[in-house]
Design a protein around this motif. Structure first.
Motif, short mmCIF file in Angstrom:
data_model
loop_
_atom_site.label_atom_id
_atom_site.label_comp_id
_atom_site.label_asym_id
_atom_site.label_seq_id
_atom_site.Cartn_x
_atom_site.Cartn_y
_atom_site.Cartn_z
N ARG A 160 0.77 -1.19 0.01
CA ARG A 160 0.04 -0.02 -0.10
C ARG A 160 0.75 1.18 0.12
NH1 ARG A 160 -4.20 -0.44 4.65
NH2 ARG A 160 -2.38 -0.57 5.66
N THR B 205 1.31 2.18 -3.60
CA THR B 205 -0.06 2.65 -3.89
C THR B 205 -0.07 4.18 -3.58
OG1 THR B 205 -1.15 0.45 -3.73
CG2 THR B 205 -2.60 2.43 -3.85
N GLN C 50 -7.89 6.38 0.59
CA GLN C 50 -7.26 5.18 -0.20
C GLN C 50 -7.83 4.27 0.78
OE1 GLN C 50 -5.96 5.05 -3.04
NE2 GLN C 50 -6.32 7.34 -3.19
#
Ligand code: NI
Length: 274
Positions: free
Chosen positions: A26, A29, A194
């Motif tokens: 993540r 990301t 997110q």
């Protein structure tokens, strides 16, 4: 550092990042989200954890960092977590800082000390002679899940290190280098958008302009890790965010703030308050 003196710092960090985003996908990301929004993501610092036992004591690992062109900046202590640490800065000021901490294993119970010492006796000393030790992960056979849990009860740090090994614990986005997100909270909001959980121990934002450093972080990703008796999902690595301020003389703060870092450490806790 002159060319040919060994591994270059940028190559060192490329290896670290590759390992890190495997443990914390993540983070990749989130970095991409900022970059798509037109931001340039610069790494403020990376942090490592180790035991105060041979052959992976800070003194044994540090020569690789110094060989990259770093120098010791300041020592730090975290008495309630039984940790000591050094911060390092590079002679080229634009390079990321490094934070290397170690657990005082003498403060653990005899049972926990036995587990940890057994791990360290398995380490091949040759592995420590190469800078790749910083992205080596576990240098010992997997512990059992029960051993992991008994370590966690005494020290989340000890449990994490036993399961995850020697590798970057976190990277850190330098908020100073962002154009559209001027505060820790602005960055945390992007992470939350997110669906990434935030470390709220000690508040969302740790530190103040007065102590020259404001920080926040995500909670660690959770990944399946191999244990002696099976695969279990455990907290791995997290993304930190740092906003540095200038002191009265106009010099940008290069250090760390123990009261804040003490709470940031809890980003890998198994028990989560949020
Ligand atoms: Ni940090």
């Amino acid at each position: 550092m002159a060319a040919g003196e060994g591994m270059q710092t940028t190559v060192f960090f490329d290896h670290l990042w590759t390992d890190y985003i495997r443990m914390a996908p993540r983070a990749a990301t989130l970095k991409a989200v900022f970059e798509r929004g037109g931001e340039t993501v610069v790494n403020d610092h990376v942090a490592f954890r180790t035991f105060d036992l041979d052959p992976i004591r800070i003194d044994a690992l540090e020569p690789h960092i110094l060989a990259l062109g770093y120098k010791r900046f300041a020592p730090y202590a975290f008495p309630t977590k039984h940790l000591t640490a050094w911060g390092y800065v590079h002679t080229e000021k634009w390079q990321p800082r490094i934070f290397l901490s170690a657990l005082d294993t003498s403060k653990l119970s005899p049972g926990a000390q036995t587990i940890v010492r057994e791990l360290c006796t398995q380490i091949d000393p040759a592995r420590i002679k190469d800078p790749s030790v910083f992205w080596s992960g576990r240098l010992w056979k997997p512990v059992t899940h029960a051993q992991y849990q008994s370590l966690l009860q005494e020290s989340e740090y000890a449990g994490w290190l036993a399961a995850i090994g020697l590798r970057p614990n976190h990277f850190t986005i330098s908020i100073n280098h962002l154009n559209k997100h001027p505060s820790v909270d602005a960055v945390l909001q992007v992470a939350e958008a997110q669906g990434i959980a935030i470390n709220t121990e000690g508040g969302r934002v740790k530190g103040t302009p007065a102590v020259l450093l404001e920080q926040g972080s995500t909670l660690a990703d959770q990944q399946p890790m191999q244990f002696a008796d099976g695969t279990f999902i455990v907290p791995t690595c997290y993304y930190e965010f740092a906003l540095r301020h200038r002191d009265a003389s106009g010099k940008l703060f290069d250090g760390f703030v123990p009261a804040s870092a003490d709470k940031i450490f809890e980003s890998t806790n198994v028990k989560r308050s949020s």
